[in-house]
Design a protein around this motif. Structure first.
Motif, PDB file in Angstrom:
ATOM      1  N   TRP A  49       0.806  -1.229   0.000  1.00 44.73           N
ATOM      2  CA  TRP A  49       0.000   0.000   0.000  1.00 44.73           C
ATOM      3  C   TRP A  49       0.836   1.274   0.000  1.00 44.73           C
ATOM      4  O   TRP A  49       0.318   2.364  -0.138  1.00 44.73           O
ATOM      5  CB  TRP A  49      -0.947  -0.014   1.209  1.00 44.73           C
ATOM      6  CG  TRP A  49      -2.200  -0.791   0.957  1.00 44.73           C
ATOM      7  CD1 TRP A  49      -2.543  -1.470  -0.171  1.00 44.73           C
ATOM      8  CD2 TRP A  49      -3.304  -0.956   1.864  1.00 44.73           C
ATOM      9  NE1 TRP A  49      -3.779  -2.048  -0.037  1.00 44.73           N
ATOM     10  CE2 TRP A  49      -4.270  -1.744   1.198  1.00 44.73           C
ATOM     11  CE3 TRP A  49      -3.576  -0.516   3.167  1.00 44.73           C
ATOM     12  CZ2 TRP A  49      -5.486  -2.100   1.800  1.00 44.73           C
ATOM     13  CZ3 TRP A  49      -4.777  -0.871   3.767  1.00 44.73           C
ATOM     14  CH2 TRP A  49      -5.723  -1.655   3.080  1.00 44.73           C
ATOM     15  N   LYS A  50       2.144   1.126   0.223  1.00 42.15           N
ATOM     16  CA  LYS A  50       3.027   2.315   0.293  1.00 42.15           C
ATOM     17  C   LYS A  50       2.422   3.330   1.262  1.00 42.15           C
ATOM     18  O   LYS A  50       1.882   2.943   2.287  1.00 42.15           O
ATOM     19  CB  LYS A  50       3.232   2.908  -1.099  1.00 42.15           C
ATOM     20  CG  LYS A  50       3.638   1.862  -2.124  1.00 42.15           C
ATOM     21  CD  LYS A  50       4.122   2.481  -3.407  1.00 42.15           C
ATOM     22  CE  LYS A  50       4.353   1.391  -4.428  1.00 42.15           C
ATOM     23  NZ  LYS A  50       5.098   1.845  -5.575  1.00 42.15           N
ATOM     24  N   MET A  51       2.457   4.641   0.949  1.00 41.92           N
ATOM     25  CA  MET A  51       1.875   5.626   1.865  1.00 41.92           C
ATOM     26  C   MET A  51       0.477   6.011   1.366  1.00 41.92           C
ATOM     27  O   MET A  51       0.209   7.162   1.021  1.00 41.92           O
ATOM     28  CB  MET A  51       2.777   6.853   1.994  1.00 41.92           C
ATOM     29  CG  MET A  51       2.490   7.669   3.248  1.00 41.92           C
ATOM     30  SD  MET A  51       3.680   8.988   3.534  1.00 41.92           S
ATOM     31  CE  MET A  51       3.201  10.189   2.310  1.00 41.92           C
ATOM     32  N   TYR A  91      11.192  -9.611  -7.630  1.00 45.46           N
ATOM     33  CA  TYR A  91      11.918  -8.918  -8.703  1.00 45.46           C
ATOM     34  C   TYR A  91      11.071  -7.737  -9.158  1.00 45.46           C
ATOM     35  O   TYR A  91       9.969  -7.918  -9.694  1.00 45.46           O
ATOM     36  CB  TYR A  91      12.193  -9.858  -9.884  1.00 45.46           C
ATOM     37  CG  TYR A  91      12.661  -9.086 -11.104  1.00 45.46           C
ATOM     38  CD1 TYR A  91      13.743  -8.216 -11.013  1.00 45.46           C
ATOM     39  CD2 TYR A  91      12.001  -9.188 -12.329  1.00 45.46           C
ATOM     40  CE1 TYR A  91      14.154  -7.461 -12.109  1.00 45.46           C
ATOM     41  CE2 TYR A  91      12.412  -8.450 -13.433  1.00 45.46           C
ATOM     42  CZ  TYR A  91      13.496  -7.588 -13.310  1.00 45.46           C
ATOM     43  OH  TYR A  91      13.891  -6.835 -14.387  1.00 45.46           O
ATOM     44  N   GLU A  92      11.583  -6.550  -8.897  1.00 49.43           N
ATOM     45  CA  GLU A  92      10.845  -5.338  -9.240  1.00 49.43           C
ATOM     46  C   GLU A  92      11.738  -4.400 -10.056  1.00 49.43           C
ATOM     47  O   GLU A  92      12.504  -3.617  -9.473  1.00 49.43           O
ATOM     48  CB  GLU A  92      10.402  -4.627  -7.962  1.00 49.43           C
ATOM     49  CG  GLU A  92       9.476  -5.441  -7.101  1.00 49.43           C
ATOM     50  CD  GLU A  92       8.503  -4.556  -6.344  1.00 49.43           C
ATOM     51  OE1 GLU A  92       7.298  -4.809  -6.455  1.00 49.43           O
ATOM     52  OE2 GLU A  92       8.931  -3.602  -5.686  1.00 49.43           O
ATOM     53  N   PRO A  93      11.657  -4.479 -11.385  1.00 48.38           N
ATOM     54  CA  PRO A  93      12.437  -3.527 -12.178  1.00 48.38           C
ATOM     55  C   PRO A  93      11.980  -2.112 -11.840  1.00 48.38           C
ATOM     56  O   PRO A  93      10.778  -1.806 -11.909  1.00 48.38           O
ATOM     57  CB  PRO A  93      12.092  -3.906 -13.623  1.00 48.38           C
ATOM     58  CG  PRO A  93      10.907  -4.811 -13.573  1.00 48.38           C
ATOM     59  CD  PRO A  93      10.808  -5.364 -12.192  1.00 48.38           C
ATOM     60  N   ILE A 149       7.929   0.262 -11.845  1.00 48.63           N
ATOM     61  CA  ILE A 149       7.137   0.482 -10.631  1.00 48.63           C
ATOM     62  C   ILE A 149       6.363   1.785 -10.716  1.00 48.63           C
ATOM     63  O   ILE A 149       6.953   2.864 -10.840  1.00 48.63           O
ATOM     64  CB  ILE A 149       8.050   0.484  -9.381  1.00 48.63           C
ATOM     65  CG1 ILE A 149       8.693  -0.890  -9.222  1.00 48.63           C
ATOM     66  CG2 ILE A 149       7.265   0.857  -8.133  1.00 48.63           C
ATOM     67  CD1 ILE A 149       9.624  -0.994  -8.053  1.00 48.63           C
ATOM     68  N   GLY A 150       5.050   1.674 -10.674  1.00 44.61           N
ATOM     69  CA  GLY A 150       4.180   2.840 -10.655  1.00 44.61           C
ATOM     70  C   GLY A 150       4.201   3.632 -11.947  1.00 44.61           C
ATOM     71  O   GLY A 150       3.699   4.746 -12.017  1.00 44.61           O
ATOM     72  N   THR A 151       4.781   3.074 -13.003  1.00 47.38           N
ATOM     73  CA  THR A 151       4.925   3.820 -14.255  1.00 47.38           C
ATOM     74  C   THR A 151       3.909   3.391 -15.304  1.00 47.38           C
ATOM     75  O   THR A 151       3.770   4.047 -16.328  1.00 47.38           O
ATOM     76  CB  THR A 151       6.330   3.566 -14.868  1.00 47.38           C
ATOM     77  OG1 THR A 151       6.470   2.144 -15.067  1.00 47.38           O
ATOM     78  CG2 THR A 151       7.430   4.065 -13.958  1.00 47.38           C
ATOM     79  N   GLY A 181       5.721  -4.630 -10.531  1.00 49.20           N
ATOM     80  CA  GLY A 181       5.935  -3.525 -11.456  1.00 49.20           C
ATOM     81  C   GLY A 181       4.747  -3.411 -12.378  1.00 49.20           C
ATOM     82  O   GLY A 181       4.667  -4.094 -13.392  1.00 49.20           O
ATOM     83  N   SER A 182       3.786  -2.572 -11.942  1.00 49.05           N
ATOM     84  CA  SER A 182       2.581  -2.320 -12.744  1.00 49.05           C
ATOM     85  C   SER A 182       1.827  -3.595 -13.110  1.00 49.05           C
ATOM     86  O   SER A 182       1.257  -3.705 -14.196  1.00 49.05           O
ATOM     87  CB  SER A 182       2.924  -1.509 -13.999  1.00 49.05           C
ATOM     88  OG  SER A 182       3.496  -0.267 -13.631  1.00 49.05           O
ATOM     89  N   MET A 183       1.813  -4.568 -12.185  1.00 46.25           N
ATOM     90  CA  MET A 183       0.987  -5.760 -12.445  1.00 46.25           C
ATOM     91  C   MET A 183      -0.477  -5.404 -12.211  1.00 46.25           C
ATOM     92  O   MET A 183      -0.811  -4.673 -11.281  1.00 46.25           O
ATOM     93  CB  MET A 183       1.389  -6.937 -11.542  1.00 46.25           C
ATOM     94  CG  MET A 183       0.796  -8.265 -12.025  1.00 46.25           C
ATOM     95  SD  MET A 183       0.996  -9.637 -10.856  1.00 46.25           S
ATOM     96  CE  MET A 183       2.596 -10.245 -11.278  1.00 46.25           C
ATOM     97  N   ILE A 227       2.293  -6.047  -5.470  1.00 41.89           N
ATOM     98  CA  ILE A 227       1.414  -5.158  -6.229  1.00 41.89           C
ATOM     99  C   ILE A 227       1.257  -3.828  -5.519  1.00 41.89           C
ATOM    100  O   ILE A 227       0.820  -3.803  -4.357  1.00 41.89           O
ATOM    101  CB  ILE A 227      -0.015  -5.781  -6.340  1.00 41.89           C
ATOM    102  CG1 ILE A 227       0.006  -7.312  -6.496  1.00 41.89           C
ATOM    103  CG2 ILE A 227      -0.832  -5.093  -7.419  1.00 41.89           C
ATOM    104  CD1 ILE A 227       0.604  -7.834  -7.746  1.00 41.89           C
ATOM    105  N   GLY A 228       1.563  -2.733  -6.200  1.00 36.47           N
ATOM    106  CA  GLY A 228       1.373  -1.409  -5.619  1.00 36.47           C
ATOM    107  C   GLY A 228      -0.006  -0.869  -5.948  1.00 36.47           C
ATOM    108  O   GLY A 228      -0.999  -1.173  -5.291  1.00 36.47           O
ATOM    109  N   GLY A 229      -0.082  -0.083  -7.020  1.00 37.78           N
ATOM    110  CA  GLY A 229      -1.324   0.612  -7.376  1.00 37.78           C
ATOM    111  C   GLY A 229      -2.559  -0.274  -7.416  1.00 37.78           C
ATOM    112  O   GLY A 229      -3.625   0.109  -6.910  1.00 37.78           O
ATOM    113  N   ALA A 230      -2.423  -1.458  -7.984  1.00 39.18           N
ATOM    114  CA  ALA A 230      -3.601  -2.323  -8.142  1.00 39.18           C
ATOM    115  C   ALA A 230      -3.967  -3.072  -6.862  1.00 39.18           C
ATOM    116  O   ALA A 230      -4.859  -3.927  -6.886  1.00 39.18           O
ATOM    117  CB  ALA A 230      -3.368  -3.307  -9.297  1.00 39.18           C
TER     118      ALA A 230
HETATM  119  C1  PEP Z   1       5.577  -1.781  -5.820  1.00 44.47           C
HETATM  120  O1  PEP Z   1       5.634  -0.688  -5.309  1.00 44.47           O
HETATM  121  O2  PEP Z   1       6.098  -2.737  -5.224  1.00 44.47           O
HETATM  122  C2  PEP Z   1       4.903  -1.916  -7.111  1.00 44.47           C
HETATM  123  C3  PEP Z   1       5.105  -2.996  -7.802  1.00 44.47           C
HETATM  124  O3  PEP Z   1       4.118  -0.865  -7.508  1.00 44.47           O
HETATM  125  P1  PEP Z   1       3.144  -0.832  -8.802  1.00 44.47           P
HETATM  126  O4  PEP Z   1       2.397  -2.125  -8.823  1.00 44.47           O
HETATM  127  O5  PEP Z   1       2.259   0.350  -8.565  1.00 44.47           O
HETATM  128  O6  PEP Z   1       4.034  -0.682  -9.981  1.00 44.47           O
END
Ligand code: PEP
Length: 257
Positions: A14-16, A170-172, A176-178, A216-218, A237-240
């Motif tokens: 969830w980050k911040m 593995y997070e290129p 991430i978030g792009t 990374g944007s999954m 998973i970040g955003g989703a």
């Molecule tokens: C993350 O922050 O670990 C990430 C993968 O973010 P997002 O899914 O938004 O790219």
């Protein structure tokens, strides 16, 4: 390499984002969509102040809770820090270690990532250890040497059992978030390389048991292809992960992994 030797994990970072008061509705919403028996382990790594609410809201719903960072120290005069013991006592199962945002904005080094991963185990937590290259590093052809260095550094000093119990994400950094996702083949190449690196270090009985996630944007639309790859055992998973329906779509896609 056979996936039956390892756990499939879909973990939200969830980050911040989100508020303590939103934990309950999120957990209820997610549970309603994914049901009581999701096809994989599901976790939410929440900001520290949301953890208690998330632990309470997740009870009986097949949702584990994790932290997003932990201190290299055990206790004492370290204002603002959160210890592994605090996360464990609050009900966490996982903790993210070495996320690229911590490396980038907080200057976290590979040595600290290693100390944090060891601290996680010392406190009964499973570290989700993040590794990944920047766009510049990828373009210079440095991806695999960098990943090898990060993985070896992170696992330094761990017992075989700890290595096997570790989760590697593995997070290129460029994905991430792009909105840019690594193609499933690009992600698989690096995840397979991570497993090969661990195999060289500790042997195949250990390496085949390590869950390796892609992050990374999954999202629901690209998750089936990514999670269908033999060495991708789940996602970070970040955003989703912020909306139950979006997160549940990825969880559902893990069934075909
Ligand atoms: C993350 O922050 O670990 C990430 C993968 O973010 P997002 O899914 O938004 O790219």
């Amino acid at each position: 390499m056979n996936k039956r030797y390892r756990k499939t994990i879909i973990a939200g970072n969830w980050k911040m984002n989100m508020l303590p008061s939103e934990a309950d509705a999120f957990a209820k919403g997610l549970s309603e969509i994914m049901g009581k028996k999701p096809p994989c382990s599901v976790a939410i790594c929440a900001p520290a102040v949301i953890i208690p609410a998330m632990v309470k809201a997740s009870k009986g719903k097949s949702i584990d809770v994790g932290g997003q960072d932990l201190s290299v120290y055990d206790k004492g005069a370290y204002t603002g820090e959160i210890s592994g013991a605090m996360l464990k006592d609050a009900g966490c199962k996982y903790v993210i270690v070495g996320h690229s945002e911590r490396r980038q904005y907080h200057g976290e080094t590979d040595a600290e990532v290693n100390l944090k991963a060891l601290k996680a185990f010392e406190n009964g937590l499973v570290p989700i250890i993040c590794v990944g290259e920047s766009l510049e590093q990828r373009e210079k052809g440095l991806t695999l040497p960098l990943i090898e260095y990060q993985v070896k550094a992170a696992l330094n000093g761990m017992s075989d059992a700890q290595v096997k119990a570790s989760v590697i994400a593995y997070e290129p950094v460029w994905a991430i978030g792009t909105g840019k996702t690594a193609t499933a083949d690009e992600a698989e190449e690096v995840c397979a390389f991570i497993r090969e690196t661990i195999k060289k270090l500790r042997g195949s009985l250990i390496s085949r048991g390590v869950s390796i996630l892609y992050g990374g944007s999954m999202k629901g639309s690209n998750a089936p292809e990514l999670l269908g790859k033999p060495d991708i055992d789940g996602g970070l998973i970040g955003g989703a992960s912020l909306k139950p329906a979006d997160f549940a779509a990825i969880i559902a896609a893990s069934a075909q992994g």
